[in-house]
Design a protein around this motif. Structure first.
Motif, PDB file in Angstrom:
ATOM      1  N   PRO B 126       0.902  -1.045   0.062  1.00  0.00           N
ATOM      2  CA  PRO B 126       0.129  -0.169  -0.102  1.00  0.00           C
ATOM      3  C   PRO B 126       1.248   1.069  -0.030  1.00  0.00           C
ATOM      4  CG  PRO B 126      -0.514  -1.598   1.292  1.00  0.00           C
ATOM      5  CD  PRO B 126       0.602  -1.973   1.001  1.00  0.00           C
ATOM      6  N   ALA B 127       2.358   1.001   1.041  1.00  0.00           N
ATOM      7  CA  ALA B 127       2.853   2.605   0.754  1.00  0.00           C
ATOM      8  C   ALA B 127       3.628   2.941  -0.729  1.00  0.00           C
ATOM      9  CB  ALA B 127       3.990   2.010   2.110  1.00  0.00           C
ATOM     10  N   THR B 128       4.217   1.652  -0.939  1.00  0.00           N
ATOM     11  CA  THR B 128       4.642   1.865  -2.232  1.00  0.00           C
ATOM     12  C   THR B 128       3.450   2.044  -3.823  1.00  0.00           C
ATOM     13  OG1 THR B 128       5.327  -0.287  -1.757  1.00  0.00           O
ATOM     14  CG2 THR B 128       6.263   0.319  -4.198  1.00  0.00           C
ATOM     15  N   VAL B 129       2.331   1.786  -3.694  1.00  0.00           N
ATOM     16  CA  VAL B 129       1.962   2.450  -4.387  1.00  0.00           C
ATOM     17  C   VAL B 129       0.893   3.509  -4.359  1.00  0.00           C
ATOM     18  CG1 VAL B 129       0.595   0.011  -5.190  1.00  0.00           C
ATOM     19  CG2 VAL B 129      -1.065   1.451  -3.979  1.00  0.00           C
ATOM     20  N   LEU B 130       1.284   4.447  -2.435  1.00  0.00           N
ATOM     21  CA  LEU B 130       1.043   4.783  -2.689  1.00  0.00           C
ATOM     22  C   LEU B 130       1.633   6.551  -3.300  1.00  0.00           C
ATOM     23  CD1 LEU B 130      -1.627   6.847  -0.874  1.00  0.00           C
ATOM     24  CD2 LEU B 130      -0.498   6.814   0.834  1.00  0.00           C
ATOM     25  N   ALA B 131       2.837   6.024  -2.881  1.00  0.00           N
ATOM     26  CA  ALA B 131       4.388   7.228  -3.162  1.00  0.00           C
ATOM     27  C   ALA B 131       4.323   6.763  -4.665  1.00  0.00           C
ATOM     28  CB  ALA B 131       6.208   5.810  -2.531  1.00  0.00           C
ATOM     29  N   LEU B 132       4.287   5.632  -5.420  1.00  0.00           N
ATOM     30  CA  LEU B 132       4.416   6.025  -6.568  1.00  0.00           C
ATOM     31  C   LEU B 132       3.108   6.786  -6.907  1.00  0.00           C
ATOM     32  CD1 LEU B 132       6.314   2.591  -7.924  1.00  0.00           C
ATOM     33  CD2 LEU B 132       7.086   5.425  -7.145  1.00  0.00           C
ATOM     34  N   ASP B 133       2.051   6.991  -7.348  1.00  0.00           N
ATOM     35  CA  ASP B 133       0.617   7.621  -7.004  1.00  0.00           C
ATOM     36  C   ASP B 133       0.598   6.208  -8.264  1.00  0.00           C
ATOM     37  OD1 ASP B 133      -0.184   9.314  -6.716  1.00  0.00           O
ATOM     38  OD2 ASP B 133       1.161  11.188  -7.071  1.00  0.00           O
ATOM     39  N   ALA B 134       0.282   4.761  -8.055  1.00  0.00           N
ATOM     40  CA  ALA B 134       0.366   4.199  -9.073  1.00  0.00           C
ATOM     41  C   ALA B 134      -1.974   4.281  -9.058  1.00  0.00           C
ATOM     42  CB  ALA B 134      -0.088   2.878  -8.252  1.00  0.00           C
TER      43      ALA B 134
END
Lengths: 790, 290, 174
Positions: B126-134
């Motif tokens: 979740p943090a990863t997709v949030l950081a990358l604006d996926a």
């Protein structure tokens, strides 16, 4: 294995003989309780209390009993009507101990399923038996308990408050035992000390947590009126005794077998209600019954341990010589105390450790609370006192500006004072005498293994100048091992000439089948494969005690020797008859008896066994009775004293408080090592459990008595990546108390790590004068010292 | 610890799965890798009456290059992502995040779609997709919609997916050339959920920060985008002072709960430390790749 | 209860059929229905790793899969490692390095190690230690286990592959 190991060395004892247990376990052919499947077998499950303290208004099992696939259901009323509670004192302390340690003991019996009130989260209030565990768990959901919450006693201190509700009303108090012991002038000894320090030390609650939970299978045979119980237990003979008592059967008609047991560490070291209930169910239902504890049940309901609070005062002189020590401590025993005051007794006896301290006084309260029952776990009262004592030694050193290593050397009992009379009484009722050992040498070796004290201190200084925080942690302990009352063994020569050995020991991974074969092979001068060992089966040894308290190597070897000595006598007499020579000319050799110096004059054990048979054609001399077997009980004079020095070097991350352990060393002495590889494995396994207790494992309760760590997601066992480089060095100072010079070593490893880690962290934080006097050691607390000191 | 009864449906196409879910909603739950759901069922804390098992829908397991982003099927196993050369080069932050998930046998089964839909606040994806604006793609019988990562998470273990929707694809923007990324976390043991973790992706021009994306896990009801910290670093570069300020801003942006593993205050502090370390590590990687 | 279904799996090369309700865990199906009890159940929530088996090439927790999900799958368990009674090299190494005491975690340790050594790219001591932290042992302190798995990795990939720093020791990258 072949005979070459023995021939090279003259014996198996002392050799790292490969384990005979390994093959089945590695091939997936082990047989654990959960693996047992009998025709017609049904499955039990228990409804367990969600509340720490509650009055049982009613428990309705009607709907559960009526469910499809359910064959039995019972409430506490049903069980209490049929079965007595378990005797609260599964271990009775000998009179000698009670005479010499002041005691006032009121141990509650434990109902198998209570019908009046529930005393901890996880205590059973009903049971069901069904065609599968799945269906049994469905049925549990149909049981409607009407429970009235009572004020919980979430910890020992709250249970001691005036006017606190009682866990067991009929006892009239929440203290199961008051204990008091004194050496020298006791507390008065403090008055002569030029320096005195007072501290509180708290050792938190954690547990054995074997990878296999508990489990019981029972099968009742109507024709022979015989019960067979397979239990994942460390004490098959205790299970037999308690089941026979509860069910009104002769012990001979109850057989208890511990098949492969997936770890125990004390947590399976006494009889639990389920051992008796499952046996009862099998007789009641007339079908084999199986209960396999799941992990959640195990965490809630299998015994917890530790959970002590110590108030210590220590008096010492300008040189750091400790003159007196007092300790007042509480044991949070939870709702029952299945092993009585045993843990506290250990704590009292082990407080002084390897040090010569003239004056000591201690008192203890074993306190009943609404926590899960507390029972011995690897170390059993020793990690707690080691924490209090070894933190205190470091505090003495810091107070005087001395090195903690130096203070230890100044107070240690020198080897020339061995055997050393301690001035206290052990819980076997015998005056404590450390039988042998060289404590300073162990500490010197531990320091040397880390590079030597001077080098370590220099490294710390250099690191600090770079803003890095290194800490040296030390911790020493002594450990009474091989405790009585006894162990049993039966030794036979089979008609085929093979040596059959059975003992009351109940291993859970220690490798007993291997090491007892080593003993017997040496005693009989046979290849080790000629020895067949049976353990953990009441059907093979009439009386036994079990594998707890670092005792089996010492006590079972003693029993095997006594039984062997008895059979040896007959073997020599019969061999003398067969060889027509004097017994004094004979020796054991080559799987038989031969005439000394005459290679051809030899009879095999097989021939001797044939000659010894009862009936026509026997070749026994007059006065020698038939058969080649003996059962003997070894009653050790008292305990043998193992000991160790531990040292570790850690580095602290000042931003997160994390602890990186560069290396952890234990120099351990358990006398003569029977199998060095297995001994090493015991100590290392213990160390990692100790590190788990120091840093990860915690049975945390909230203020309302609810357990917060009910899964392995929250109860954190160390994994491979949590283990630092370990070095274990064995000193071998033989015990003077037994024929083989052996001492026990199962528990030792787990004793020191909590205090060693705490000492190391405090040493690293010396610039801040930090003190960590409770476990577990938490990163957050360490980080706080850095925050507070900018 | 045996699950309560349920019916098990095993669709082989997405269409079939959506129909099933629609028929049985709201009691049905999609079953992805099951590495969080099945433990909850074994404790009987979750007791769906119908499981729509997505594991035989081969069309939902893929990693494909879609120009400016990677399109990843929701049923792609974490282990497949870990072993994908494409992921490692195009979205290295996703690779880094994957290595922190549980242990190998967990990643053998666990899926990216399952992890995101489960929305554990301490989880890494979740943090990863949030950081990358996926961009996340959801489908139901009613059709397809795209949801930005920022709009997908909706509190503790909750998402904005409707009960009849299935997350089907994750569109991960590729890392710009010369950027660096890192997911740094602290947990009590290797493989445990983070006490605090920070995902960082950074693009540098010399010493100045041209683009930075930061999101934290384990320190709030869901993943938290660290916008304030991003701004500080964009404006002030990577000086020690700026990093300290960014760490402080990250700590202030979090909203952790305390539990047996860490107090709220400690988690908050760790969020600051992890921010500095994640940025430092990402920046070092950016410099290496430049 | 939901009706039982027929499940067929290939276990260690042997095609076996049994019945299972949808909710039956794969671990229970193997142990109780197919009577392959070499695989152990230690926690039923995916943490301890004792139930780890290999399905279609990958190590997985068999307590976190339902038997119905494995229908048609190829499964390897501890019972399938030896050939004609001859122990697998990894099994021999476990014995030589005293990598087991009670043996309860052993099935999960072996299957985890097989997958780790054969299917991962990083065979450094640190990676092996991290990889083996997928399964819990309460007896050995992991010393013998790590030694045995590293030695096995050397046998499979050569000494050169199994080098480098042994990180681990509980450190996170934080």
């Amino acid at each position: 294995m072949d005979d070459s190991v023995r021939r090279e060395s003259g014996g198996y004892i002392g050799q790292s003989v490969p384990r005979r247990e390994d093959k089945n376990l590695l091939l997936g052919q082990g047989n654990f309780v959960a693996d047992i499947q009998l025709p017609g077998m049904v499955h039990a499950a228990f409804a367990r209390s969600p509340l720490p303290h509650a009055k049982i208004v009613s428990v309705d099992v009607t709907a559960a009993r009526a469910m499809n696939g359910v064959c039995f259901a019972a409430s506490g009323d049903d069980v209490m009507a049929a079965l007595p509670p378990i005797n609260g004192m599964q271990v009775v302390a000998p009179q000698g101990w009670r005479d010499r340690v002041d005691t006032d003991i009121l141990i509650p019996d434990q109902p198998l399923i209570p019908n009046d009130k529930l005393r901890y989260v996880g205590e059973a209030f009903a049971l069901v038996v069904a065609d599968s565990r799945y269906i049994a768990e469905d049925a549990l959901e149909l049981i409607e308990p009407d429970l009235k919450a009572l004020q919980p006693l979430p910890d020992a201190e709250s249970a001691l408050v005036d006017g606190a509700p009682l866990v067991h009303e009929h006892l009239g108090r929440n203290v199961a035992a008051f204990l008091h012991a004194k050496k020298g002038a006791g507390a008065e000894g403090l008055e002569a000390a030029s320096h005195r320090l007072k501290r509180r030390f708290v050792h938190h609650r954690y547990a054995a947590m074997p990878m296999e939970c508990r489990g019981v299978v029972a099968d009742y045979d109507t024709r022979t009126d015989t019960l067979t119980i397979w239990s994942s237990t460390q004490v098959v003979h205790w299970v037999r005794r308690e089941v026979a008592t509860a069910l009104g059967m002769p012990e001979e008609r109850v057989r208890c077998i511990a098949p492969d047991v997936g770890g125990g560490f004390g947590g399976k070291g006494h009889v639990y209600p389920e051992d008796i209930l499952v046996a009862w169910l099998a007789r009641e239902i007339g079908r084999p019954v199986k209960w396999v504890e799941d992990r959640h049940e195990h965490i809630l309901n299998a015994a917890h341990s530790r959970d002590n609070i110590y108030d210590v005062e220590i008096g010492f002189d300008d040189d750091g010589k400790i003159l007196a020590l007092t300790s007042s401590f509480l044991v949070d025993s939870g709702a029952y105390t299945p092993v009585g005051a045993g843990i506290a007794g250990n704590s009292i006896a082990h407080m002084l450790g390897p040090y010569h301290i003239e004056n000591y006084e201690t008192d203890c309260k074993v306190v009943l609370t609404n926590r899960t029952p507390n029972a011995p776990y690897r170390g059993a009262g020793r990690p707690e006192v080691a924490f209090a004592m070894e933190r205190s030694v470091d505090l003495v050193a810091n107070h005087l500006g001395l090195d903690p290593a130096e203070v230890r050397f100044r107070n240690m009992i020198p080897p020339e004072d061995m055997p050393y009379e301690v001035g206290l009484t052990y819980r076997d009722g015998v005056a404590m005498i450390y039988d042998s050992g060289d404590y300073p040498s162990a500490l010197r070796s531990a320091l040397a293994e880390l590079g030597g004290l001077e080098t370590i201190r220099q490294r710390q200084k250099d690191a600090l100048s770079e803003g890095r925080y290194l800490g040296l942690g030390l911790g020493c302990y002594v450990e009474g091992t091989g405790v009585g009352p006894f162990e049993g063994a039966t030794v036979k020569i089979d008609p085929t000439g093979k040596i059959m050995v059975a003992t009351g020991a109940c291993p859970q991974g220690q490798g007993h089948e291997t090491i007892f074969a080593q003993f017997a092979a040496d005693m009989w001068q046979v290849p080790i494969d000629d020895v067949f060992v049976t353990v953990a089966d009441t059907g093979h040894v009439t009386q036994g005690y079990g594998t707890i308290a670092s005792r089996s190597t010492v006590t079972a070897s003693g029993a095997i020797k006594l039984a062997t000595d008895e059979v040896h006598e007959k073997v020599f007499a019969i061999a003398a008859n067969l060889l027509e020579t004097a017994e004094t000319d004979l020796e054991l050799r080559d799987a038989g008896v031969g005439v000394k110096g005459v290679p051809d004059m030899h009879v095999s054990y097989r021939d001797i066994a044939t000659a010894a048979k009862p009936g026509w054609g026997h070749q026994r001399p007059d006065g020698v009775v038939a058969g080649l077997e003996a059962t003997s009980y070894y009653e050790p004079p008292t305990v043998t004293w193992s000991y160790a020095a531990n040292a570790t070097l850690v580095e602290i991350d000042p931003e997160t408080g994390q602890i990186a352990i560069e290396k952890y060393v234990e120099v351990h002495d358990a006398g003569v090592l029977v199998n060095p590889k297995l001994a090493d494995g015991q100590v290392k396994g213990g160390l990692v459990q100790g590190l788990g207790g120091a840093l990860l494992e915690e049975l945390a309760y909230d203020d309302h008595g609810q357990l917060l760590t009910g899964s392995l997601m929250d109860y954190l066992l160390p994994s491979a990546s949590d283990v630092p480089p370990l070095a274990v060095i064995h000193q071998e100072t033989p015990s003077l108390l037994n024929a083989f010079g052996v001492k026990g070593l199962g528990e030792g490893g787990a004793i020191a790590p909590p205090v060693v880690i705490a000492n190391a962290v405090c040493d690293a934080l010396r610039p801040f004068k930090a003190e960590l006097n409770s476990t577990p050691v938490r990163w957050a607390e360490i980080a706080m010292f850095f925050d507070q000191n900018g | 610890m045996k699950p309560a009864s349920f019916d098990h449906l095993l669709p082989t196409s997405l269409h079939e799965a959506l129909e099933m879910l629609n028929t049985h909603a709201p009691d049905a739950r999609p079953l992805a890798g099951g590495q969080s759901l099945v433990p909850m069922m074994n404790f009987r804390l979750a007791r769906p009456t119908v499981l729509v098992d997505l594991n035989r829908i081969s069309d939902l397991a893929y990693i494909s290059d879609a120009g400016d982003h990677l399109a990843i099927g929701a049923m792609t196993r974490e282990r497949t992502i870990e072993n994908s050369g494409l992921v490692r080069t195009a979205t290295p932050l996703l690779y880094d995040a994957t290595l922190h998930i549980g242990h190998l046998p967990i990643r053998s089964r666990g899926t990216i779609g399952g992890s995101l839909s489960n929305a554990d606040p301490a989880a890494e994806y979740p943090a990863t997709v949030l950081a990358l604006d996926a961009t996340l793609v959801a489908q139901s019988v009613r059709g397809e919609r795209t949801i930005s990562a920022a709009e997908f998470f909706d509190g503790v273990m909750t998402t904005t997916l409707e009960p009849d929707e299935i997350l089907t694809e994750i569109r991960m923007p590729k890392a710009p050339p010369g950027s660096g990324s890192a997911l740094v976390e602290i947990s009590r043991r290797h493989g445990d959920f983070a006490l605090a973790g920070v995902a960082a992706q950074i693009t540098l021009d010399g010493n100045s920060v041209t683009d930075i994306r930061l999101a934290a896990c384990g320190v709030g009801p869901g993943p938290i985008r660290l916008a304030e910290s991003e701004m500080i670093l964009r404006e002030r570069g990577l000086s020690d002072d700026a990093l300290a300020a960014a760490g402080g801003a990250a700590a202030a942006a979090t909203d952790p709960d305390g539990d047996v593993h860490a107090t709220a205050a400690y988690r908050r502090k760790l969020a600051g430390v992890m921010t500095k370390r994640a940025v430092g590590k990402a920046a070092a990687r950016a410099r290496q790749s430049a | 209860m939901t009706a039982k279904r027929s499940i067929t799996v290939i276990v260690n090369g042997e095609c076996l059929t049994g019945e299972a309700e949808p909710r039956m865990l794969l671990a229970d199906f193997l142990r109780d229905e197919l009577r392959r009890t070499g695989t152990h159940v230690g926690c039923e929530h995916g943490v301890c790793g004792a139930c780890t088996i290999i399905i279609d090439g990958d190590a997985v927790r068999s307590c976190l899969m339902f038997a119905v999900q494995a229908d048609g799958a190829e499964i390897s368990t501890i019972e399938g490692l030896a050939t004609n009674g001859e122990m697998h090299p990894l099994q021999k190494l476990f014995s030589e390095h005293h990598a087991l005491q009670c043996g309860f975690c052993t099935p999960g340790m072996l299957m985890t190690a097989i997958d780790l050594v054969h299917n991962s790219n990083d065979h450094s001591p640190g990676a092996i230690r991290i990889g083996m932290s997928a399964a819990l042992c309460r007896c050995t302190g992991y010393v013998g286990i790590i030694d045995a798995v590293m030695e096995y990795a050397r046998q499979v990939h050569g000494d050169a592959a199994v080098t480098g720093d042994e990180t681990g020791g509980g450190r996170n990258d934080g």
